[in-house]
Design a protein around this motif. Structure first.
Motif, short mmCIF file in Angstrom:
data_model
loop_
_atom_site.label_atom_id
_atom_site.label_comp_id
_atom_site.label_asym_id
_atom_site.label_seq_id
_atom_site.Cartn_x
_atom_site.Cartn_y
_atom_site.Cartn_z
N UNK A 1 -13.37 11.32 -36.75
CA UNK A 1 -13.52 12.57 -37.50
C UNK A 1 -13.72 13.78 -36.59
N UNK A 2 -14.27 13.56 -35.39
CA UNK A 2 -14.63 14.69 -34.54
C UNK A 2 -13.75 14.88 -33.31
N UNK A 3 -12.93 13.87 -32.95
CA UNK A 3 -12.11 13.98 -31.75
C UNK A 3 -11.10 15.13 -31.79
N UNK A 4 -10.65 15.61 -32.98
CA UNK A 4 -9.77 16.78 -32.96
C UNK A 4 -10.40 18.01 -32.33
N UNK A 5 -11.68 17.94 -31.96
CA UNK A 5 -12.32 19.04 -31.24
C UNK A 5 -11.56 19.38 -29.96
N UNK A 6 -10.89 18.38 -29.37
CA UNK A 6 -10.10 18.64 -28.16
C UNK A 6 -8.91 19.54 -28.44
N UNK A 7 -8.59 19.74 -29.70
CA UNK A 7 -7.51 20.65 -30.07
C UNK A 7 -7.91 22.10 -30.04
N UNK A 8 -9.10 22.42 -29.52
CA UNK A 8 -9.53 23.82 -29.43
C UNK A 8 -8.54 24.66 -28.62
N UNK A 9 -7.75 24.00 -27.77
CA UNK A 9 -6.81 24.75 -26.92
C UNK A 9 -5.72 25.43 -27.73
N UNK A 10 -5.56 25.05 -29.00
CA UNK A 10 -4.55 25.69 -29.85
C UNK A 10 -5.16 26.69 -30.82
N UNK A 11 -6.48 26.90 -30.72
CA UNK A 11 -7.19 27.72 -31.69
C UNK A 11 -7.54 29.08 -31.08
N UNK A 12 -7.32 30.14 -31.83
CA UNK A 12 -7.75 31.48 -31.45
C UNK A 12 -7.95 32.28 -32.74
N UNK A 13 -8.82 33.28 -32.76
CA UNK A 13 -9.50 33.86 -31.60
C UNK A 13 -10.89 33.29 -31.35
N UNK A 14 -11.30 32.21 -32.03
CA UNK A 14 -12.66 31.70 -31.88
C UNK A 14 -12.65 30.18 -31.77
N UNK A 15 -12.26 29.63 -30.62
CA UNK A 15 -12.18 28.17 -30.49
C UNK A 15 -13.52 27.46 -30.46
N UNK A 16 -14.58 28.10 -29.95
CA UNK A 16 -15.89 27.44 -29.86
C UNK A 16 -16.42 27.02 -31.24
N UNK A 17 -16.38 27.90 -32.26
CA UNK A 17 -16.82 27.45 -33.59
C UNK A 17 -16.00 26.29 -34.13
N UNK A 18 -14.73 26.21 -33.73
CA UNK A 18 -13.90 25.08 -34.17
C UNK A 18 -14.44 23.77 -33.61
N UNK A 19 -14.88 23.78 -32.34
CA UNK A 19 -15.46 22.58 -31.75
C UNK A 19 -16.70 22.16 -32.53
#
Length: 459
Positions: free
Chosen positions: A130-148
């Protein structure tokens, strides 16, 4: 012991330095020209992730297999960050290839969880899946940290189950949960520090390539189905809700520039500004019949042969449809019942068993005597339960529409819910039942530096 902790931290830093020196040009360059962000990532892996990986190996079994996949995932991310620090931003097609190794291992982890539902460590696998997609933060903007953080929170339900099941048996599993949560928390802090608004590239760098001197990988396959998301509304005739964020992430990792290929070209005879008559008639001409869109909003009931069998100490009841007379007799107190992907069914469990799990079922009812620990509903739609004896705990997760009929002996049962809706508890009042809704909306206030949460009713 502060001295011991300091020594452990020093050893971890030395290991990270050795890894950087041994990496060579193919792994992001020498220590002298290593970007600060990559160096910090190496330190994160050495001090936070590596101890967690060691615990995976210590537990063994499916958790060790999961740990091997996670090792690959974190190495893939490290390689991608090293490339981005030295390269110009690539085109969509090349970016797709660069992200492929990360995308593949994320889907491998999630597929491993799906095919290991009978594993003794299923909750461990689920917490990471459920949580491993956190590594996909590299495709998220403008706020990748909250996505993690969002992905870290997504695995909390299963992490808590691991703690509940193992805290009295083996402290190693408690350390395992703390290690994984801590790793993602450190990743969140790392992303916030170095990539506050999103992944950055080096405008003065060279061309981004997958591997120095290596041939490009084969074209990536289409995205695999994501893990079962929360079920849709109780009205089963309503249209399916959109895919969740994790599904969109996996699709984006694999799609690249192909994202526009599904769009239909509009010819001149279909444009309203060139055909004013279309505006008044309200008719839109279509040359081809549109293809239906595949959705993942509700649990998909696989077309497999039904079966009811005993596997060790577990009764497996799977893939039944419109079967109203399912029954399990002579069950023992150390046995459990696992009901999976059944639709329009009713099952009766005669006798006292350890626990009952209803997973990905639809319009299904269960009547049982007593359980030692709990009855659990996971990713279900429109389900009912009735206890004739005693039930200590009822757990409802990712379920829409759950009716719980309790008897007098079970009115003190603990009911635990997460990501669920349309839940009602019915308790006896003479010969009738009184129905009460379980709150779905909450209000949180900060008082004295602490969070105080209470249930609220929507108007």
């Amino acid at each position: 012991m502060p001295a011991v902790d300091e020594l452990s931290s020093l050893v971890a830093r030395l290991e990270a330095a050795v890894e950087k020196l041994e990496a060579g040009p193919g792994q992001g360059g020498s220590a002298e020209d290593l970007a600060a962000s990559v160096s910090a990532y190496d330190e994160l892996v050495a001090t936070s992730y590596k101890p967690f990986s060691d615990i995976c190996k210590k537990i063994g079994g499916d958790v060790a297999k999961l740990g091997t996949m996670l090792d690959t995932a974190f190495k893939a991310q490290r390689e991608f960050l090293a490339i981005s620090s030295k390269s110009k931003k690539p085109g969509d097609q090349q970016l797709q290839l660069l992200l492929k190794s990360t995308s593949d291992v994320i889907m491998e982890i999630q597929a491993f969880r799906e095919k290991s539902r009978r594993s003794d460590f299923f909750n461990h696998l689920s917490a990471v899946s459920e949580s491993i997609p956190a590594l996909g933060w590299v495709t998220v903007s403008p706020a990748p940290a909250p996505f993690v953080k969002e992905m870290n929170d997504a695995g909390q339900f299963y992490s808590n189950r691991v703690l509940k099941d193992w805290k009295e048996k083996d402290k190693t599993h408690v350390d395992w949960v703390k290690g994984w949560v801590s790793t993602l928390q450190e990743l969140q802090a790392y992303v916030k520090k170095f990539y506050t608004t999103g992944l950055t590239w080096n405008p003065k760098g060279g061309e981004a390539t997958v591997r120095a001197g290596g041939a490009p990988p084969p074209p990536p396959p289409g995205p695999a189905p994501p893990p079962p998301p929360p079920a849709g509304a109780l009205d089963l005739t309503a249209s399916d809700p959109p895919k969740n964020a994790r599904a969109d992430l996996l699709a984006a990792l694999n799609k690249g520039s192909d994202v526009t290929k599904g769009l239909k070209k509009v010819s001149d005879d279909q444009k309203t500004h060139k055909n004013p008559a279309l505006k008044s008639s309200g008719v839109v001409l279509m040359k081809d019949k549109p293809k239906p869109t595949k959705t993942f909003g509700k649990p998909v009931l696989a077309d497999k042969p039904p079966k009811m069998e005993m596997d060790g100490k577990k009764w497996n009841v799977e893939f039944f449809k419109d079967k109203k007379d399912l029954e399990i007799n002579d069950i023992e107190v150390n046995q459990s019942v696992y009901m999976y992907k059944c639709q329009g069914c009713t099952i009766k469990v005669n006798g006292k068993c350890n626990n009952i799990i209803i997973d990905s079922c639809k319009k299904t009812a269960v009547v049982f005597e007593s359980v030692v620990s709990s009855i659990e509903f996971i990713n279900c739609q429109s389900v009912q339960m009735q206890v004739l004896g005693k039930v200590p705990t009822v757990s409802v997760d990712k379920t829409d529409g759950c009716q719980m009929f309790l008897n007098a002996a079970s009115v003190e049962a603990e009911i635990v819910t997460a990501k669920s809706s349309e839940m009602n508890v019915l308790i006896p009042n003479g010969e009738d039942f009184v129905e009460m809704a379980i709150p779905e909306q909450f209000k949180t206030l900060i008082k004295g530096g602490k969070l105080v949460t209470s249930a609220t009713e929507s108007v």
